[in-house]
Design an enzyme around this catalytic site. Structure first.
Site, short mmCIF file in Angstrom:
data_model
loop_
_atom_site.label_atom_id
_atom_site.label_comp_id
_atom_site.label_asym_id
_atom_site.label_seq_id
_atom_site.Cartn_x
_atom_site.Cartn_y
_atom_site.Cartn_z
N LYS A 77 35.37 38.62 32.18
CA LYS A 77 36.76 38.73 32.64
C LYS A 77 37.48 37.39 32.53
O LYS A 77 38.65 37.33 32.11
CB LYS A 77 36.78 39.27 34.08
N GLN A 137 34.38 41.57 42.76
CA GLN A 137 33.35 42.14 41.89
C GLN A 137 32.41 43.03 42.72
O GLN A 137 31.80 42.58 43.68
CB GLN A 137 32.55 41.03 41.19
N ASP A 185 42.66 45.69 40.68
CA ASP A 185 41.54 46.61 40.46
C ASP A 185 41.91 48.03 40.87
O ASP A 185 41.21 48.97 40.51
CB ASP A 185 40.31 46.13 41.23
#
Length: 277
Positions: free
Chosen positions: A49, A93, A116
Site C-alpha cells: 500500500k 490493517q 477502508d
C-alpha cells in the site's frame, strides 16, 4: 475459454489515471496506516500500500504498534491521526491481534478519513445506497466488472461469504447496481444449487478450490476473492483450471481482485482529500 478479468492490467491503468488527476489537482493527499504486531502477511500488505502511494503521488506514514498493544493504545494512535489536518485517510490493517477490540478500533476512525469503508457509518451509507467510502475489495470488483462491461442490472448475483469486509458490502454494491442478489454462507441449504443459479458468482469464503466446476452455471462470470496457500502455491477459492472452460469470464489468483483492492484504496484516499479541501 473464459475471458480472463485482468485486475493487474486494470489497476495499472487506474493508478496511472489517478496519478495524473492528483498531479492536476494541486492536492497532496496523505494516507496513514496502522498495524499492530509483526504478522508477515499484514506487513507485506502494508508495504504494498505504501509503494502504491509513492507511485501515484500520495504521501504515506506508517504507525506500528507492538503485538501486545491494548485497544486503548491503538485508539490513542488513531485519535492523533484523526486530529492531524494533514492526514486524509486512515487504514487499520486487519486482522488485529485477539486482545484488541476490532469493532472499537474501527469505530474510532474519523468517518471523513475512513478510506477502508469499514466504519459503521460508512457501511450504513453504503446500505442506504449513498456510499461515501465503500470497502476497497468490493468496490474494486465493481470497477473490474465495469471495465469489462459486464451487465449487472437484472443479473442474478450470488455472493459466497457474508463477512463485513467483503461479502455484505459486495451484496450492497450489487443491489445498488440493480442485480438480484443472494448471499450464501455456512448455513445455506444446498449451497451447490444456489451457486449454480448465479450469472455472476463471487466467492469470498477463504477455502482453497472450494468452488468446483459442478457449482458453476455455464457462461457465468466468476470472481475469486480468496487468497489461500495450497502445496506452497497461492490459489483462490475457485478451481480455476476446472472452471475456466465453463465460465464466460473469470479472475485469476494472483492478479485478479488483489491489485484492484489497492488501486481502490488509492482512489478512496484521493476522494477523501478532495472532500476535505
Amino acid at each position: 475459454m473464459a475471458t480472463i478479468l485482468d485486475g493487474k492490467a486494470v489497476s495499472e491503468k487506474r493508478l496511472e489515471l489517478l496519478k495524473e488527476a492528483i498531479g492536476e489537482s494541486g492536492l497532496y493527499p496523505r494516507l496513514a496506516t496502522v498495524i499492530v504486531g509483526s504478522e508477515p502477511a499484514s506487513q507485506m500488505y502494508v508495504r504494498m500500500k505504501h509503494r502504491a502511494c509513492e507511485r501515484v503521488g500520495i504521501g504515506s506514514i506508517g504507525i506500528e504498534c507492538p503485538g501486545d498493544a491494548t485497544t486503548e493504545k491503538v485508539i490513542e494512535s488513531i485519535t492523533r491521526l484523526n486530529r492531524d489536518p494533514d492526514i486524509n485517510g486512515i487504514l487499520v490493517q486487519l486482522p488485529l491481534p485477539k486482545q484488541i477490540d476490532t469493532e472499537r478500533v474501527i469505530a474510532a476512525v474519523n468517518t471523513d478519513k475512513d478510506v477502508d469503508g469499514f466504519h459503521p457509518t460508512s457501511l450504513g451509507l453504503l446500505m442506504s445506497g449513498k456510499p461515501r467510502f465503500a470497502p476497497c475489495t468490493p468496490k474494486g470488483i465493481m470497477t473490474l466488472l465495469a471495465e469489462y462491461k459486464i451487465p449487472l442490472a437484472g443479473a442474478r448475483a450470488v455472493v459466497a461469504g457474508r463477512s463485513i469486509d467483503v461479502g455484505r458490502p459486495m451484496a450492497a454494491l450489487l443491489t445498488n447496481a440493480d442485480a438480484t442478489v443472494t448471499v450464501c454462507h455456512s448455513r445455506t441449504r444446498d449451497l451447490p444449487a444456489e451457486l449454480r443459479r448465479a450469472d455472476i458468482l463471487i466467492s469470498a469464503v477463504g477455502k482453497a478450490h472450494f468452488i468446483t466446476p459442478e457449482m458453476v452455471k455455464p457462461g457465468a462470470v466468476v470472481i475469486d476473492v480468496g487468497i489461500n496457500q495450497l502445496n506452497g502455491k497461492l490459489v483462490g477459492d475457485v478451481d480455476f483450471d476446472g472452471i475456466k472452460d465453463i465460465a464466460s469470464a473469470i479472475t485469476p489468483v494472483p492478479g485478479g481482485v488483489g491489485p484492484m483492492t489497492i488501486a481502490t484504496l488509492m482512489e478512496n484516499t484521493f476522494a477523501a482529500a478532495t472532500r476535505m479541501e
